[in-house]
Motif scaffolding. Structure first.
Motif, short mmCIF file in Angstrom:
data_model
loop_
_atom_site.label_atom_id
_atom_site.label_comp_id
_atom_site.label_asym_id
_atom_site.label_seq_id
_atom_site.Cartn_x
_atom_site.Cartn_y
_atom_site.Cartn_z
N UNK A 84 30.49 44.95 26.32
CA UNK A 84 30.16 43.67 26.21
C UNK A 84 29.32 43.47 27.80
N UNK A 85 30.37 44.06 28.90
CA UNK A 85 29.63 43.44 30.01
C UNK A 85 28.85 44.78 30.42
N UNK A 86 29.03 45.61 30.21
CA UNK A 86 28.05 46.78 30.25
C UNK A 86 27.12 46.71 30.03
N UNK A 87 27.00 46.01 28.23
CA UNK A 87 25.77 45.58 27.63
C UNK A 87 25.48 44.66 27.84
N UNK A 88 25.66 43.62 28.85
CA UNK A 88 25.17 42.69 29.68
C UNK A 88 24.00 43.44 30.94
N UNK A 89 24.23 44.54 31.14
CA UNK A 89 23.55 44.98 32.02
C UNK A 89 22.02 44.88 31.59
N UNK A 90 21.69 44.32 29.99
CA UNK A 90 20.61 44.27 29.64
C UNK A 90 19.71 42.44 29.82
N UNK A 92 21.09 41.36 32.79
CA UNK A 92 20.48 40.92 34.22
C UNK A 92 21.05 43.09 34.73
N UNK A 93 20.94 43.53 35.93
CA UNK A 93 21.48 44.62 36.24
C UNK A 93 23.40 44.02 37.03
N UNK A 94 22.54 43.05 37.15
CA UNK A 94 24.22 43.12 38.14
C UNK A 94 25.34 42.74 36.90
N UNK A 95 25.51 42.37 36.19
CA UNK A 95 26.77 42.48 34.70
C UNK A 95 26.99 43.77 34.88
N UNK A 96 26.24 44.95 34.60
CA UNK A 96 26.22 46.32 34.63
C UNK A 96 26.69 46.40 35.85
N UNK A 97 26.19 46.11 37.39
CA UNK A 97 27.39 46.44 37.92
C UNK A 97 28.55 46.23 38.08
N UNK A 98 28.63 45.06 37.86
CA UNK A 98 29.91 44.37 37.31
C UNK A 98 31.02 45.49 36.16
N UNK A 100 30.92 48.52 35.33
CA UNK A 100 31.08 49.71 35.49
C UNK A 100 32.61 49.11 36.62
N UNK A 101 32.43 48.75 37.62
CA UNK A 101 33.55 48.61 38.30
C UNK A 101 35.19 48.28 37.67
N UNK A 102 34.82 47.11 36.94
CA UNK A 102 36.24 46.66 35.79
C UNK A 102 36.03 47.28 34.70
N UNK A 103 34.79 48.05 34.39
CA UNK A 103 35.73 49.65 33.54
C UNK A 103 36.45 50.17 34.10
N UNK A 104 36.46 50.93 34.72
CA UNK A 104 36.83 52.07 35.68
C UNK A 104 38.66 51.44 36.14
N UNK A 105 38.16 49.74 36.19
CA UNK A 105 39.16 49.35 36.80
C UNK A 105 40.11 49.49 35.63
#
Length: 118
Positions: A84-90, A92-98, A100-105
């Motif tokens: 959902x956080x990645x999809x939030x990139x649609x 604002x791009x900052x949501x996608x950036x965060x 990616x970081x927490x997805x990998x974590x």
């Protein structure tokens, strides 16, 4: 002599250790998401409303999941949170950036869980 057999991880309570790792990761994510609100408001301006609402919804979801780590569905819910956080990139791009970081974590947390619990 213990009748349980040796614990491969060497931890006294591996389930509790893994739950703590999951809950701690989600708590850290909650703090990061809350810290995103003010900069997002400044960066996105008038268009930031939907993104901020999504961040606040994800904060509530992360808190609920952190408190539910005893349940197996909470681990899958953590993965859904990252998607959902990645999809939030649609929004604002900052949501996608965060995301990616927490997805990998979160992927690493699931790896540690699998390694410790077998």
């Amino acid at each position: 002599m213990s009748s349980e057999g040796p614990r491969p991880s060497g931890l006294k309570n591996p389930q509790a250790a893994v739950r703590g790792l999951g809950a701690g990761t989600l708590a850290l994510e909650t703090v990061v998401l809350l810290l995103m609100v003010a900069p997002l408001k400044m960066i996105a301006g008038d268009r930031g409303g939907p993104a901020i609402i999504m961040v606040l919804v994800l904060v509530v979801l992360a808190v609920v999941l952190a408190g539910s780590m005893r349940r197996n569905w909470a681990w899958a819910g953590g993965a859904v949170l990252q998607v959902l956080l990645l999809l939030g990139g649609f929004l604002h791009w900052t949501l996608a950036a965060v995301g990616v970081i927490f997805g990998l974590t979160w992927a690493y947390v699931l790896h540690v869980r699998r390694t410790i619990l077998g």
